[in-house]
Design a protein around this motif. Structure first.
Motif, PDB file in Angstrom:
ATOM      1  N   THR A 263       7.385  -2.212  -6.623  1.00 17.72           N
ATOM      2  CA  THR A 263       6.407  -1.466  -5.825  1.00 17.72           C
ATOM      3  C   THR A 263       6.491  -1.874  -4.360  1.00 17.72           C
ATOM      4  OG1 THR A 263       4.925  -1.252  -7.714  1.00 17.72           O
ATOM      5  CG2 THR A 263       3.941  -0.999  -5.540  1.00 17.72           C
ATOM      6  N   PHE A 264       6.592  -3.181  -4.114  1.00 17.97           N
ATOM      7  CA  PHE A 264       6.729  -3.673  -2.738  1.00 17.97           C
ATOM      8  C   PHE A 264       7.990  -3.121  -2.097  1.00 17.97           C
ATOM      9  CE2 PHE A 264       8.867  -6.643   0.102  1.00 17.97           C
ATOM     10  CZ  PHE A 264       7.961  -6.664   1.156  1.00 17.97           C
ATOM     11  N   LEU A 265       9.115  -3.161  -2.829  1.00 23.25           N
ATOM     12  CA  LEU A 265      10.383  -2.691  -2.262  1.00 23.25           C
ATOM     13  C   LEU A 265      10.346  -1.195  -1.955  1.00 23.25           C
ATOM     14  CD1 LEU A 265      12.827  -4.773  -4.470  1.00 23.25           C
ATOM     15  CD2 LEU A 265      12.341  -5.118  -2.034  1.00 23.25           C
ATOM     16  N   ASN A 266       9.692  -0.410  -2.809  1.00 24.86           N
ATOM     17  CA  ASN A 266       9.529   1.026  -2.534  1.00 24.86           C
ATOM     18  C   ASN A 266       8.718   1.236  -1.262  1.00 24.86           C
ATOM     19  OD1 ASN A 266      10.995   1.869  -4.777  1.00 24.86           O
ATOM     20  ND2 ASN A 266       9.194   1.944  -6.087  1.00 24.86           N
ATOM     21  N   GLY A 267       7.632   0.485  -1.125  1.00 24.73           N
ATOM     22  CA  GLY A 267       6.817   0.583   0.080  1.00 24.73           C
ATOM     23  C   GLY A 267       7.551   0.071   1.311  1.00 24.73           C
ATOM     24  N   PHE A 268       8.401  -0.934   1.126  1.00 20.34           N
ATOM     25  CA  PHE A 268       9.191  -1.481   2.232  1.00 20.34           C
ATOM     26  C   PHE A 268      10.150  -0.428   2.779  1.00 20.34           C
ATOM     27  CE2 PHE A 268      12.838  -4.166   3.715  1.00 20.34           C
ATOM     28  CZ  PHE A 268      12.192  -4.714   4.813  1.00 20.34           C
ATOM     29  N   ILE A 269      10.735   0.357   1.882  1.00 20.56           N
ATOM     30  CA  ILE A 269      11.618   1.449   2.312  1.00 20.56           C
ATOM     31  C   ILE A 269      10.828   2.435   3.167  1.00 20.56           C
ATOM     32  CG2 ILE A 269      12.924   3.478   1.535  1.00 20.56           C
ATOM     33  CD1 ILE A 269      13.773   1.793  -0.912  1.00 20.56           C
ATOM     34  N   THR A 270       9.639   2.814   2.693  1.00 16.01           N
ATOM     35  CA  THR A 270       8.805   3.758   3.439  1.00 16.01           C
ATOM     36  C   THR A 270       8.364   3.154   4.766  1.00 16.01           C
ATOM     37  OG1 THR A 270       8.028   4.662   1.341  1.00 16.01           O
ATOM     38  CG2 THR A 270       6.741   5.208   3.297  1.00 16.01           C
ATOM     39  N   LEU A 271       8.046   1.864   4.779  1.00 15.41           N
ATOM     40  CA  LEU A 271       7.625   1.180   6.001  1.00 15.41           C
ATOM     41  C   LEU A 271       8.735   1.207   7.051  1.00 15.41           C
ATOM     42  CD1 LEU A 271       5.431  -0.694   7.337  1.00 15.41           C
ATOM     43  CD2 LEU A 271       6.742  -2.608   6.411  1.00 15.41           C
TER      44      LEU A 271
ATOM     45  N   GLN B 215       0.823  -1.207   0.000  1.00 12.91           N
ATOM     46  CA  GLN B 215       0.000   0.000   0.000  1.00 12.91           C
ATOM     47  C   GLN B 215       0.859   1.259   0.000  1.00 12.91           C
ATOM     48  OE1 GLN B 215      -2.512  -0.768   3.405  1.00 12.91           O
ATOM     49  NE2 GLN B 215      -4.143  -1.630   2.125  1.00 12.91           N
ATOM     50  N   LEU B 216       1.924   1.267   0.779  1.00  9.78           N
ATOM     51  CA  LEU B 216       2.815   2.424   0.803  1.00  9.78           C
ATOM     52  C   LEU B 216       3.520   2.615  -0.538  1.00  9.78           C
ATOM     53  CD1 LEU B 216       4.371   1.998   4.362  1.00  9.78           C
ATOM     54  CD2 LEU B 216       2.807   3.808   3.620  1.00  9.78           C
ATOM     55  N   GLY B 217       3.700   1.515  -1.279  1.00  7.10           N
ATOM     56  CA  GLY B 217       4.301   1.585  -2.594  1.00  7.10           C
ATOM     57  C   GLY B 217       3.320   2.003  -3.675  1.00  7.10           C
ATOM     58  N   GLY B 218       2.028   2.020  -3.332  1.00  6.76           N
ATOM     59  CA  GLY B 218       1.017   2.470  -4.283  1.00  6.76           C
ATOM     60  C   GLY B 218       0.196   1.366  -4.908  1.00  6.76           C
ATOM     61  N   LEU B 219       0.183   0.174  -4.316  1.00  8.04           N
ATOM     62  CA  LEU B 219      -0.581  -0.950  -4.861  1.00  8.04           C
ATOM     63  C   LEU B 219      -1.418  -1.549  -3.743  1.00  8.04           C
ATOM     64  CD1 LEU B 219      -1.014  -2.839  -7.338  1.00  8.04           C
ATOM     65  CD2 LEU B 219       0.821  -4.251  -6.412  1.00  8.04           C
ATOM     66  N   THR B 220      -2.721  -1.623  -3.967  1.00 10.62           N
ATOM     67  CA  THR B 220      -3.604  -2.210  -2.975  1.00 10.62           C
ATOM     68  C   THR B 220      -3.662  -3.714  -3.188  1.00 10.62           C
ATOM     69  OG1 THR B 220      -4.915  -0.189  -2.933  1.00 10.62           O
ATOM     70  CG2 THR B 220      -5.933  -2.169  -2.018  1.00 10.62           C
ATOM     71  N   VAL B 221      -3.325  -4.445  -2.134  1.00  6.00           N
ATOM     72  CA  VAL B 221      -3.292  -5.907  -2.187  1.00  6.00           C
ATOM     73  C   VAL B 221      -4.129  -6.427  -1.027  1.00  6.00           C
ATOM     74  CG1 VAL B 221      -1.781  -7.919  -1.960  1.00  6.00           C
ATOM     75  CG2 VAL B 221      -1.004  -5.949  -3.243  1.00  6.00           C
ATOM     76  N   SER B 222      -5.027  -7.360  -1.324  1.00 12.39           N
ATOM     77  CA  SER B 222      -5.834  -7.959  -0.266  1.00 12.39           C
ATOM     78  C   SER B 222      -5.027  -9.062   0.417  1.00 12.39           C
ATOM     79  CB  SER B 222      -7.120  -8.551  -0.847  1.00 12.39           C
ATOM     80  OG  SER B 222      -6.812  -9.681  -1.644  1.00 12.39           O
ATOM     81  N   LYS B 223      -5.517  -9.496   1.564  1.00 15.24           N
ATOM     82  CA  LYS B 223      -4.842 -10.572   2.307  1.00 15.24           C
ATOM     83  C   LYS B 223      -4.822 -11.849   1.473  1.00 15.24           C
ATOM     84  CE  LYS B 223      -4.648 -12.788   6.800  1.00 15.24           C
ATOM     85  NZ  LYS B 223      -3.516 -12.235   7.503  1.00 15.24           N
ATOM     86  N   GLU B 224      -5.896 -12.109   0.740  1.00  6.49           N
ATOM     87  CA  GLU B 224      -5.961 -13.317  -0.100  1.00  6.49           C
ATOM     88  C   GLU B 224      -4.938 -13.245  -1.241  1.00  6.49           C
ATOM     89  OE1 GLU B 224      -8.835 -11.479   0.681  1.00  6.49           O
ATOM     90  OE2 GLU B 224      -9.273 -12.850   2.350  1.00  6.49           O
ATOM     91  N   GLU B 225      -4.799 -12.064  -1.844  1.00  6.92           N
ATOM     92  CA  GLU B 225      -3.811 -11.896  -2.917  1.00  6.92           C
ATOM     93  C   GLU B 225      -2.396 -12.070  -2.378  1.00  6.92           C
ATOM     94  OE1 GLU B 225      -5.544  -8.762  -6.146  1.00  6.92           O
ATOM     95  OE2 GLU B 225      -5.184  -7.978  -4.131  1.00  6.92           O
ATOM     96  N   GLU B 226      -2.146 -11.518  -1.199  1.00  5.01           N
ATOM     97  CA  GLU B 226      -0.822 -11.645  -0.587  1.00  5.01           C
ATOM     98  C   GLU B 226      -0.512 -13.107  -0.290  1.00  5.01           C
ATOM     99  OE1 GLU B 226       1.759 -12.012   3.029  1.00  5.01           O
ATOM    100  OE2 GLU B 226      -0.405 -12.291   2.979  1.00  5.01           O
ATOM    101  N   ARG B 227      -1.479 -13.839   0.225  1.00  4.99           N
ATOM    102  CA  ARG B 227      -1.274 -15.265   0.511  1.00  4.99           C
ATOM    103  C   ARG B 227      -1.026 -16.039  -0.776  1.00  4.99           C
ATOM    104  NH1 ARG B 227       0.919 -16.259   4.169  1.00  4.99           N
ATOM    105  NH2 ARG B 227       0.090 -18.151   4.989  1.00  4.99           N
TER     106      ARG B 227
ATOM    107  N   ARG C 247      11.644   3.170   7.017  1.00  5.17           N
ATOM    108  CA  ARG C 247      12.328   4.442   7.257  1.00  5.17           C
ATOM    109  C   ARG C 247      11.388   5.621   7.410  1.00  5.17           C
ATOM    110  NH1 ARG C 247      18.113   4.575   4.758  1.00  5.17           N
ATOM    111  NH2 ARG C 247      18.050   6.442   5.978  1.00  5.17           N
ATOM    112  N   GLY C 248      10.117   5.442   7.066  1.00  3.69           N
ATOM    113  CA  GLY C 248       9.153   6.538   7.149  1.00  3.69           C
ATOM    114  C   GLY C 248       9.112   7.330   5.856  1.00  3.69           C
ATOM    115  N   GLU C 249       8.163   8.229   5.772  1.00  4.05           N
ATOM    116  CA  GLU C 249       8.021   9.079   4.594  1.00  4.05           C
ATOM    117  C   GLU C 249       9.237   9.985   4.469  1.00  4.05           C
ATOM    118  OE1 GLU C 249       5.725   9.396   2.163  1.00  4.05           O
ATOM    119  OE2 GLU C 249       4.568   7.716   2.930  1.00  4.05           O
TER     120      GLU C 249
END
Length: 173
Positions: free
Chosen positions: A71-79, A26-38, A81-83
């Motif tokens: 996208t995940f890696l970009n969001g992981f950085i934000t997760l 989500q922080l990377g800009g992609l909405t993923v449901s729990k089912e999609e992640e699994r 280190r913060g915005e």
């Protein structure tokens, strides 16, 4: 090693929870449901070939491409280190299209997210039994197109993730 393998190994190495993975997307800009992640982390038993073929790629319920992993890696950085405080104007990022270069992106972005130094990365690789020189690591971390850029092979990426697991999962013990 495909992108799902990378996500699964990163999750194991850093002991990431489902909620953290979803939040990073989500922080990377992609909405993923729990089912999609699994589904991204679950191998598809109906499409797996015999285990006798060690070179056969793993097939997951939902395969992810380079853009999704980026996208995940970009969001992981934000997760982690913060915005960013001085966020520059939004420029469209060049998306990687070749799987061999996603390994370079993986190493760079995990380095940023976990605030690792080059020495830390060399130590992590050494824990996994790989001993690149500082120059080799620098070439892998360079921007694509630089004259000293070196594509990162699966061996380095796999061993980096293994070393992360050895370091971060054994810290609490």
């Amino acid at each position: 090693m495909n992108n799902n393998d990378i996500l699964l190994r990163l999750r194991y190495a850093l002991d990431l929870k489902d909620t953290e993975i979803i939040e990073a997307f989500q922080l990377g800009g992609l909405t993923v449901s729990k089912e999609e992640e699994r589904a991204m982390l679950t191998k598809d038993p109906s499409r797996q070939q015999e285990a006798n073929d060690p070179f056969e790629k793993n097939v997951y319920m939902k395969m992810i491409n380079n853009q999704v992993l980026d996208t995940f890696l970009n969001g992981f950085i934000t997760l982690k280190r913060g915005e960013p405080k001085n966020k520059p104007a939004e420029e469209p990022q060049k998306k990687s299209t070749e799987i061999r270069h996603i390994n370079n992106i993986l190493l760079k972005k995990v380095k940023i997210a976990l605030a690792l130094t080059s020495e830390d990365m060399l130590d992590i690789l050494a824990e996994a039994g790989v001993y690149p020189s500082k120059g080799e690591l620098g070439a892998i971390l360079r921007k694509e197109g630089h004259r000293n850029f070196k594509p990162c092979g699966d061996k380095y990426a796999r061993n980096f993730l293994k070393g992360l697991g050895l370091r971060y999962r054994n810290e609490g013990k």
